[in-house]
Each structure stands twice: as structure tokens, then as C-alpha cells.
Design a protein around this motif. Structure first.
Motif, mmCIF file in Angstrom:
data_model
loop_
_atom_site.group_PDB
_atom_site.id
_atom_site.type_symbol
_atom_site.label_atom_id
_atom_site.label_comp_id
_atom_site.label_asym_id
_atom_site.label_seq_id
_atom_site.Cartn_x
_atom_site.Cartn_y
_atom_site.Cartn_z
ATOM 1 N N ASN A 411 0.801 -1.214 0.000
ATOM 2 C CA ASN A 411 0.000 0.000 0.000
ATOM 3 C C ASN A 411 0.842 1.276 0.000
ATOM 4 O OD1 ASN A 411 -2.953 -0.511 0.007
ATOM 5 N ND2 ASN A 411 -2.428 -1.845 1.730
ATOM 6 N N SER A 412 2.030 1.207 -0.562
ATOM 7 C CA SER A 412 2.860 2.398 -0.692
ATOM 8 C C SER A 412 3.507 2.419 -2.064
ATOM 9 C CB SER A 412 3.952 2.429 0.382
ATOM 10 O OG SER A 412 4.879 3.474 0.133
ATOM 11 N N PHE A 413 3.520 3.593 -2.688
ATOM 12 C CA PHE A 413 4.196 3.752 -3.970
ATOM 13 C C PHE A 413 5.712 3.798 -3.800
ATOM 14 C CE2 PHE A 413 0.028 5.698 -4.922
ATOM 15 C CZ PHE A 413 -0.291 5.039 -6.093
ATOM 16 N N ILE A 414 6.188 4.231 -2.644
ATOM 17 C CA ILE A 414 7.603 4.523 -2.457
ATOM 18 C C ILE A 414 8.308 3.519 -1.560
ATOM 19 C CG2 ILE A 414 9.241 6.227 -1.542
ATOM 20 C CD1 ILE A 414 7.306 8.418 -2.329
ATOM 21 N N LEU A 415 7.673 3.108 -0.473
ATOM 22 C CA LEU A 415 8.340 2.277 0.524
ATOM 23 C C LEU A 415 7.948 0.810 0.414
ATOM 24 C CD1 LEU A 415 8.159 4.546 3.697
ATOM 25 C CD2 LEU A 415 9.909 4.446 1.922
ATOM 26 N N VAL A 416 8.914 -0.042 0.686
ATOM 27 C CA VAL A 416 8.724 -1.491 0.632
ATOM 28 C C VAL A 416 8.128 -1.982 1.946
ATOM 29 C CG1 VAL A 416 9.919 -3.705 0.508
ATOM 30 C CG2 VAL A 416 10.616 -1.829 -0.979
ATOM 31 N N PRO A 417 7.159 -2.888 1.897
ATOM 32 C CA PRO A 417 6.619 -3.452 3.137
ATOM 33 C C PRO A 417 7.735 -3.997 4.024
ATOM 34 C CG PRO A 417 5.275 -4.128 1.284
ATOM 35 C CD PRO A 417 6.467 -3.413 0.702
ATOM 36 N N GLY A 418 7.668 -3.641 5.299
ATOM 37 C CA GLY A 418 8.681 -4.090 6.243
ATOM 38 C C GLY A 418 9.835 -3.134 6.399
ATOM 39 N N SER A 419 9.964 -2.165 5.491
ATOM 40 C CA SER A 419 11.060 -1.208 5.600
ATOM 41 C C SER A 419 10.722 -0.133 6.632
ATOM 42 C CB SER A 419 11.350 -0.556 4.250
ATOM 43 O OG SER A 419 10.257 0.245 3.836
ATOM 44 N N GLU A 420 11.734 0.561 7.089
ATOM 45 C CA GLU A 420 11.540 1.611 8.079
ATOM 46 C C GLU A 420 10.617 2.697 7.521
ATOM 47 O OE1 GLU A 420 14.228 4.678 10.830
ATOM 48 O OE2 GLU A 420 15.188 3.246 9.462
ATOM 49 N N GLY A 421 9.589 3.017 8.274
ATOM 50 C CA GLY A 421 8.663 4.062 7.862
ATOM 51 C C GLY A 421 7.453 3.562 7.082
ATOM 52 N N TYR A 422 7.444 2.275 6.696
ATOM 53 C CA TYR A 422 6.338 1.775 5.864
ATOM 54 C C TYR A 422 4.991 1.864 6.593
ATOM 55 C CZ TYR A 422 3.347 -1.322 3.129
ATOM 56 O OH TYR A 422 2.299 -1.839 2.403
ATOM 57 N N ASP A 423 4.946 1.395 7.835
ATOM 58 C CA ASP A 423 3.682 1.404 8.573
ATOM 59 C C ASP A 423 3.169 2.833 8.764
ATOM 60 O OD1 ASP A 423 3.737 -1.332 8.711
ATOM 61 O OD2 ASP A 423 4.586 -1.401 10.732
ATOM 62 N N GLU A 424 4.078 3.749 9.074
ATOM 63 C CA GLU A 424 3.693 5.149 9.235
ATOM 64 C C GLU A 424 3.183 5.709 7.913
ATOM 65 O OE1 GLU A 424 5.664 9.403 10.725
ATOM 66 O OE2 GLU A 424 6.799 7.522 10.915
#
Length: 617
Positions: A411-424
């Protein structure tokens, strides 16, 4: 308007240089079965074979024709670099090739110095002229025509002989406007940036064309020193007559699909040299006898066989025809490898590629305001309605979980699931407006509010030779029909797919493909969403997004970088730019007699850390 073709990648903590993804990729995480490579007395083989899905077509990695994963993976064995990524995606410097040094913050100045023993395979030292050529060609500062207006449907350009036209993938080199300083010995070059740049350390990795060969072929100067001096002078003086010839050589001469008759066209400065290349079948690499760097070839001979069919790769591994494969993951591939048991070593996980749908914003598309006389609200509702129909969860459940049981909707265009900042990111970016399972009722309501005639025709583009994408299309087509969309097949075979996607937006309204990451740079996603960006195939344009990307380019505080990335995504989701579906599952396998394999989640994937390979008989 024609737009340039690029072919790459996915951000890990943020975003860097994207490439249109193929099928193979690195494994990050997952499990590996035991390996027995034999005792220390087991004799070593001097050759191995690797299966790869697509053939090399260029050694000019930053041209629009050459910027493709199929080329970068081979170049990773042929050429050295200032830095590389290990299997954990940590950046590692290679000072045996050269060094990168920031010598000033204001203005930002960065100095590149090649090691004394870094030479091309013809014995000519690698030097400042090589990197100067790379900067000049990719900066667009020297072009006398607008490349976007000159690119044909095949991604090539045809301009008058007196025009300077470097057909390049635009990079951060645009931020360097002043002519660089070249050291007296020709081994160092210093760039001064026109503004701060967050990813200055990733601007140039050192891979480039040999300047002395480009100058020889363009300017008719055989002596390497005289040739590079003439090349530097031509750029410094903006000698358009000379640069027109240089740009043509740079664009064309290093593209090939068989072994060129002139060895100067495939020089290398790394661990291997190219020895043979049979079109669409295989190429062979041999250890570079003159290489003096820290990453030498541990296996003297490597053959790369081009096998597009994933199951055919498995069969080739089973039959001993190849030693290492990285096929597109599927349930069939996983089952076939698991059935081989101890005959192979397998690795499962995820790779640095994500699947997504982009919508086309140019007139004629049902998603463009221009189609409705400039009615932005109507076009937005149609876009929102279509995105609500995409059954992302069903795609993951039916097509991905069989390869990766832990797979989830991205659910992010930029961040990979599990990476820092993804949940935020996901909590704030607005993606929650589009449920993972889709919302047909909401889509139907939006179309009614838009006041458009139904069914709304949507020409849907994808690679027709990719079985997984054919299946995704069927799921999307069926779901969208329930809401009032007539989704028609606008696919192209693999050979024509890149051209359709990058050059023929008038022939489709939505596209399905993957981006694969080559870098951990925070600005990697910039070309995807910026107005006129080389990866912005949907022709999306937002002054707000452009401004945020400008801010991100110069922001060095990680917390503020994430804030800006969240703001970018809020605009993308609000504008219904498109949607993201899943992170690619990764499957790699190799013979138990091959040790030291450490696939990376980003390019060069299975070719990563080749200098650690060991092959027992």
C-alpha cells in the motif's frame, strides 16, 4: 508527446534509479536448504552456466535503450564500480576501483578518483574523461534538441547530423551545471552541484563507456590520450560539430545483440571480459587477466544462457545444463524445485520489485480531464472508480501466496513493506480509501456521480507473454465489469512491450507492470511521478508533487525525508494516480556444487558477489 524509454527498480528506505523490471530478482529473507559443496580437496570447476530471462542488448547503461536490468546484470561482471550493495543491501566501497569524497558542503562538491591500477581491458587507464563523458551525456546540458520530441516508437532518435542529441535517461547529473574540474594526471574529477542533493553519493557508480573509444570513433583520433583530451575540449568549448558526432556514437555504437567484430566496443574494466555472444542463445565471459581490483573472478569462465520460460529454467537446472537460476516465481516453479529435493539448493523470499497499475492522463483516455473538456472532477471520479475495482487481495491470494505464503497487499508507492517508515506511511498516505479487496459498490456509485455513459471502455496494457500478468488481467477485467467498465486487452508480446509502454500511450489507458530497484537512494522514485519524468509513462503532472520532489532532493534529515515522502504519496492517492498491488516473491535455485551464492533483492540479483562463488566438480 513521445516519452523516453527506461527499463528498472524499488525503494527500500525510500526511493533512486528505477528500471522496468523483468522476471528475475534478488531474494531478501526466505529460507535456504542445506548445501554440501564437498571437502576442501574436491577439485574445482573452472566454468559455470547461469540462466537469465532476457539477452543483453547494450553496454551503454544510461542510454534510454540500454537502461535495462538485462544489461546491468551482465555489466556488473564486466565493470568495476566505486561501490556495490551486499546481500543485506548495505553499501560497500571498492577503493581498489576508486574513491568518492565530498570535499565541500556549500557548495556541494564531490571528487571522484580512480585507482592507479584501474584500466580498460585494452590497457588504457580509466580516468576523469570517462566520468566526464557520463556526466555530459546524461545531463542534457549539451543537447541542441529536445530528446522527448525526437524519440520514435522504437525508442530511437533520428536527428540531423549537426544536432547534439544524447538519448539518455535523465539523472541527477542535471544538478551539476558547472563544468567539472579535471586533475592534471587525468585520474580525478570534481563536480560542483548547483544545489544541495540528498543522494550525492549515488550520482555516479563509475560504470561508463570508454571515453577514448567514443572519441576515436567520433573524432577519428587513434591515440587514447589525444582522443580524451579532444573529447574534454569539445565539451568545454561546446563544439557542437564535434559533439554531434560524439552523441551519435554514444547513442548507437555500443548497442548489440551478437559479439561485435570490433573488440573496442565491448571493453571492460572489471573482473570479466566478454568472449562470445550468440544472439538470443548465450554469451560467455572469461576472467580478465589484467584485473587488479579487490573483486576478481573466482570462477574463470561464466556462460549466461537466455531462457525466458521459468519452468524451462528449472528443467535446465535439473538436467545440469545450468548451475544457477532466478526464474519468475510461481506455484509451479516452487513445486517443481521442491520436488527436486537435495538435488538443488533453493531460496525463497521477496525481491526488490513491486507490481502496480498506472493510469494514463493524456487526452483520449477515460482518466484524463481533457477527454471531458477539462472537467477535472469528472475524470477524478472515473479514476477513483476504476481503482476501486482492482481486486488486489484476490490477486495476492490467487497468484502470489502459492509462491510466498506470507504475501500481503502493498500500500505504498515509495516504501517497501517491512522497511523503516512503511507502517507510518500507510497509516497517513490515504491508501485506506482503496480497500485491499476493492469496493465494487463504491466504484459503481462514483461512476454514477461522474455522470459518464457506461460501460466505460478501458484499454489495459500488459506483457502478453507473462502468464502471471495474463491472469491478473482476467481478474481485473471481471471485477471492473461488475462496476460498469469494459476492460479490453491492449497487451503486447514481450518483444514489443517496452515500446508500447514507454512510447505509445495513445494506444492504452492503464498499464500493469513492475518496477525493480537498483539503488537505496532516497530520490529513486522521483522519475516515476515528476512531470515529464522518464518513468512517468502515464503522463501524470502535479505542481504540488513536483515541488515536494524538489524539496526531497535537497533534504538530508531522514525524518524530514519521510515526511516529504508521505506528502508525495498523499497527493498520488488523492489524485488517483494508480495503485500498487504486491511485492514480487523471489525464488532462486542452484546446484549444490556451487557455493557462495548470495542473491540480492536489487540488481544485479543472482549475479551479486560473484567473486565469492566456488564451483566443485
Amino acid at each position: 508527446m513521445n516519452h523516453k524509454k527506461v527499463i528498472s527498480a524499488v525503494a527500500l528506505t525510500a526511493a533512486g534509479a528505477l528500471t522496468l523490471a523483468g522476471c528475475s530478482g534478488g531474494t531478501k529473507g526466505g529460507s535456504t536448504s542445506p548445501s554440501d559443496t564437498g571437502s576442501a580437496t574436491t577439485p574445482a570447476r573452472d566454468s559455470i552456466s547461469i540462466a537469465w530471462e532476457a539477452p543483453l542488448n547494450s553496454l551503454n547503461l544510461t542510454s534510454n535503450n540500454g537502461n535495462a536490468t538485462q544489461n546491468t546484470v551482465i555489466a556488473s561482471l564486466l565493470d568495476g564500480a566505486f561501490y556495490w550493495y551486499d546481500e543485506d543491501l548495505a553499501t560497500q566501497d571498492d577503493e581498489s576501483f576508486g574513491t568518492i569524497e565530498k570535499i565541500s558542503d556549500d557548495p556541494l562538491q564531490v571528487k571522484y578518483t580512480y585507482a592507479a591500477d584501474t584500466n580498460w581491458s585494452d590497457g588504457v587507464p580509466v580516468g576523469a574523461a570517462d566520468l566526464l563523458l557520463e556526466w555530459a551525456a546524461t545531463s542534457t546540458h549539451f543537447n541542441t534538441v529536445d530528446i522527448e520530441d525526437e524519440v520514435d516508437e522504437e525508442g530511437n532518435i533520428d536527428v540531423a547530423d549537426d544536432q547534439v542529441a544524447f538519448n539518455s535517461a535523465i539523472t541527477s547529473s542535471q544538478l551539476i551545471e558547472d563544468f567539472p574540474e579535471v586533475s592534471a594526471d587525468g585520474k580525478s574529477i570534481t563536480f560542483t552541484y548547483s544545489k544541495k542533493y540528498a543522494d550525492w553519493q549515488y550520482s555516479f557508480d563509475g560504470r561508463s563507456l570508454p571515453a577514448h573509444i567514443v572519441a576515436k570513433r567520433a573524432l577519428g583520433i587513434d591515440d587514447p590520450t589525444a582522443a580524451t583530451e579532444a573529447l574534454i575540449k569539445a565539451f568545454k568549448d561546446k563544439d557542437n560539430a564535434a559533439l554531434a558526432k560524439v552523441s551519435k556514437v554514444w547513442n548507437d555504437d555500443f548497442n548489440f545483440t551478437t559479439l561485435p567484430s570490433e573488440p573496442e566496443l565491448y571493453l571492460s574494466n572489471g573482473a570479466y571480459v566478454l568472449k562470445d555472444y550468440v544472439k538470443d542463445q548465450y554469451l560467455t565471459l572469461a576472467a580478465n587477466p589484467d584485473y587488479k581490483g579487490a573483486r576478481p573472478a573466482s570462477i574463470p569462465n561464466v556462460t549466461v544462457r537466455f531462457i525466458e520460460d521459468p519452468m524451462a529454467q528449472v528443467t535446465a537446472l535439473q538436467n545440469g545444463e545450468v548451475d544457477l537460476i532466478g526464474p519468475q516465481a510461481s506455484a509451479d516453479v516452487r513445486t517443481a524445485l521442491e520436488n527436486l529435493g537435495d538435488q538443488v539448493v533453493t531460496s525463497f523470499g521477496v525481491e526488490g520489485t513491486y507490481e502496480h497499475v498506472d493510469l494514463v492522463f493524456q487526452k483520449g483516455s477515460p482518466f484524463s480531464a481533457a477527454t471531458y473538456g477539462g472537467d477535472e472532477e469528472k475524470a477524478l471520479k472515473v479514476r477513483q472508480a476504476f481503482l476501486q475495482t482492482i481486486p488486489r487481495q484476490a490477486i495476492v491470494d490467487n497468484l502470489i501466496k502459492s509462491s510466498n505464503p506470507d504475501a500481503a497487499v502493498r500500500n505504498s508507492f515509495i516504501l517497501v513493506p517491512g522497511s523503516e517508515g512503511y507502517d507510518e506511511m500507510v497509516a497517513q498516505n490515504g491508501s485506506s480509501a482503496y480497500p485491499d479487496a476493492g469496493d465494487i459498490a463504491k466504484a459503481t456509485e462514483l461512476l454514477k456521480e461522474a455522470g459518464v455513459d457506461t460501460p466505460v471502455k478501458v484499454r489495459f496494457a500488459f506483457n502478453a507473454d507473462n502468464a502471471r500478468r495474463v491472469s491478473q488481467f482476467a481478474l481485473i477485467q471481471d471485477a471492473a465489469k461488475q462496476a460498469g467498465f469494459d476492460v479490453v486487452d491492449a497487451s503486447a508480446p514481450a518483444a514489443d512491450w517496452g515500446t508500447l509502454l514507454a512510447q505509445k500511450q495513445s494506444e492504452y489507458d492503464a498499464s500493469l507492470f513492475g518496477w525493480q530497484t537498483q539503488s537505496t537512494a532516497v530520490t529513486e522514485a522521483d522519475p516515476n511521478y515528476r512531470t515529464g519524468g522518464i518513468n512517468n509513462f502515464g503522463l501524470y503532472s502535479s505542481k504540488v508533487v513536483d515541488g515536494l520532489l524538489d524539496e526531497l532532493q535537497v533534504e538530508t534529515d531522514p525524518a524530514k525525508q519521510l515526511e516529504l515522502q508521505i506528502k508525495v504519496e498523499q497527493e498520488l492517492w488523492k489524485d488517483a494516480f494508480g495503485t500498487v498491488i504486491f511485492q514480487f516473491p523471489a525464488i532462486h535455485a542452484w546446484t549444490p556444487t556451487l557455493d557462495g551464492v548470495k542473491p540480492s533483492a536489487i540488481s544485479p540479483t543472482i549475479f551479486n558477489q560473484y567473486w565469492e562463488w566456488k564451483a566443485a566438480a
